[in-house]
Design an enzyme around this catalytic site. Structure first.
Site, short mmCIF file in Angstrom:
data_model
loop_
_atom_site.label_atom_id
_atom_site.label_comp_id
_atom_site.label_asym_id
_atom_site.label_seq_id
_atom_site.Cartn_x
_atom_site.Cartn_y
_atom_site.Cartn_z
N GLY A 124 0.81 -1.21 0.00
CA GLY A 124 0.00 0.00 0.00
C GLY A 124 0.84 1.26 0.00
O GLY A 124 2.07 1.21 -0.13
N ASP A 149 -3.79 14.74 12.59
CA ASP A 149 -4.44 13.99 11.50
C ASP A 149 -5.12 12.75 12.06
O ASP A 149 -5.01 11.65 11.51
CB ASP A 149 -3.40 13.60 10.44
CG ASP A 149 -4.05 13.13 9.14
OD1 ASP A 149 -5.25 13.43 8.93
OD2 ASP A 149 -3.37 12.45 8.34
N ASP A 154 25.99 -6.17 18.55
CA ASP A 154 27.29 -6.31 17.90
C ASP A 154 27.23 -5.68 16.51
O ASP A 154 27.18 -6.36 15.49
CB ASP A 154 27.65 -7.80 17.81
CG ASP A 154 28.98 -8.03 17.10
OD1 ASP A 154 29.81 -7.10 17.05
OD2 ASP A 154 29.19 -9.16 16.60
#
Length: 484
Positions: free
Chosen positions: A46, A161, A425
């Site tokens: 999407g 939003d 690491d």
């Protein structure tokens, strides 16, 4: 190499001297290495504003995740700034109903955010499948969303939003938790400073946003629209064009008409009226909304039972953070290695204890949850909080709670320790150095002396670094202490 980690061969030093505070932001770094070294990027599923969405898989953990890919060269600088804003925000966010960021990468052509993959789909899709909702179910959904908004506002962040498309279920389970997933429009704000900018979806946009002068109350208006839509299946303000919709928001009367509203309680309608008050000064703030009787009473049947809380708090009280490296590693595993599915019912337990819904556990909330247990004094609770409060702010946040309550005897497998070791690491040398710990756990604001102490805690052979067996042996000691 054996199949299990061995016993500790030297005494683990206690904390001395400098304090060590660990924030969630420290666990996620913006990396400039090739993302494909760490992840297999799969099919596109999407699009989001400015970004393509792809499935991806961690090569270290096998975890299935989501990656948002932003083209640095194809989008305008303002859009790229939106990506950076979202990435920075997600690094800070630590709440059960806010999508968890796993990694952030940036190279010459693209920027990437790797997050949890919400397999449960959008809230609106689930509603469509169900065909109908009860008030209690709506209140339980909204309680989760409002809690996330309260948390954002406490961090001085306006979402700007909020809409139902930006709310997703973590998985397909009937009682899956909800996640707020898009933060590209978020903005940090200072108290009493209003924002001059129009953003968001017209249907969920507050009048003051349309007029270009708004503050955090704009999110509260959007919450009101969301409740209206969830209860009725329609929006309160309509129009055939964006201009008409915005004009309706500014001038149309709020109505509760038709058969669909006849069965809805007056308490729900009154709450919606207060949230959709065009005078933002008279509109309640998000925290008040979370404590509204309709939200609290209707969502009551979604809380975790007392038995789970009692056993969880028992685990929490046993948690021991004497070792800086061990507690930092546990936080790292919870934040970066374990998925939300792994922590299961603990999400609901956290939300049950978090009575005010602000995404943080206070001494008062923990004390109330412990009322059913005997023998806990005020001093006991102070000690308990100090054990799990990794960022040392006097409160227990979501990641701290998980690190303290996860069943580590079950969850700290050899495979998980190997995954954590490989992630720490960074240069793939087979050993963790002081510099790598500093990079992973926020060395920019913490004394290097503390990270030298961390190395010394686990460095059995005294070479100044930690190899895999030393790491596993060291963490196995934590499991033995929890058992006892």
């Amino acid at each position: 190499m054996g199949n299990t980690c061995g016993k500790v061969e030297k005494e683990v030093p206690k904390n001395q001297g400098d304090n060590f505070a660990l924030n969630k932001r420290d666990l996620v770094r913006v990396k400039t290495t090739n993302i494909r070294n760490d992840y297999s990027i799969g099919d596109k599923i999407g699009n989001e504003k400015f970004a393509a969405l792809h499935k991806c898989k961690s090569k270290q953990t096998g975890q299935r995740l989501l990656v948002k890919i932003f083209s640095v060269t194809a989008i305008e600088p303002k859009a790229l700034e939106s990506f950076i804003q979202e990435a920075e925000l997600l690094r800070e966010a630590d709440h059960p109903n806010i999508i968890k960021v796993i990694d952030i990468y940036k190279d010459e052509t693209n920027a990437y955010i790797v997050t949890e993959y919400c397999k449960g789909g959008e809230l609106l899709e689930r509603i469509t499948e169900l065909g109908s909702l009860s008030e209690n179910k709506v209140a339980s959904y909204m309680k989760q969303i409002i809690s996330a908004v309260v948390y954002l506002h406490s961090k001085r962040i306006i979402h700007r939003d909020l809409r139902l498309e930006n709310v997703m279920f973590l998985n397909k389970d009937k009682d899956s938790c909800l996640k707020l997933v898009e933060f590209g429009s978020c903005k940090h704000f200072e108290k009493n400073v209003r924002v001059l900018e129009r953003v968001g979806s017209p249907y969920f946009m507050s009048p003051e946003v349309i007029l270009g002068n708004f503050d955090s109350k704009c999110d509260v208006w959007s919450l009101g629209v969301m409740i209206y839509v969830l209860l009725s299946g329609s929006t309160p303000f309509v129009g055939s064009t964006e201009t008409e919709i915005m004009q309706s928001v500014l001038t149309s009367e709020l109505l509760f008409e038709g058969k669909k509203w006849k069965k809805i309680s007056n308490e729900a309608k009154n709450l919606i009226r207060s949230l959709l008050n065009r005078n933002s000064k008279e509109r309640p703030n998000a925290k008040h909304v979370l404590n509204d009787p309709w939200i609290k009473q209707r969502a009551e049947n979604k809380v975790a039972d007392n038995e789970i809380i009692s056993s969880t708090l028992s685990n929490l009280n046993q948690f021991d953070n004497q070792s800086k490296l061990q507690r930092a590693t546990l936080a790292f595993i919870v934040s970066q290695i374990m998925s939300s599915d792994d922590v299961g019912a603990l999400q609901n337990v956290f939300k049950e204890i978090d009575s005010n819904g602000d995404g943080l556990l206070s001494k008062k909330e923990i004390r109330k949850a412990l009322e059913s247990n005997t023998g806990y004094s005020d001093n006991d609770i102070e000690i308990l909080i100090s054990k799990v409060d990794l960022d040392q702010n006097g409160l227990v946040n979501y990641s701290e709670f998980l690190a303290a309550t996860v069943d580590w005897n079950k969850e700290m497998s050899r495979d998980r320790l190997v995954q954590a070791f490989k992630a720490l690491d960074a240069d793939h040398s087979g050993k963790i150095s002081k510099e790598e710990l500093m990079a992973a756990f926020g060395g920019s604001h913490t004394s290097s002396k503390i990270f030298k102490e961390m190395i010394n805690e686990a460095d059995i052979d005294g070479d100044g670094e930690i190899d895999l067996e030393e790491f596993c042996t060291y963490m196995e000691n934590f499991k033995e202490r929890v058992k006892s």
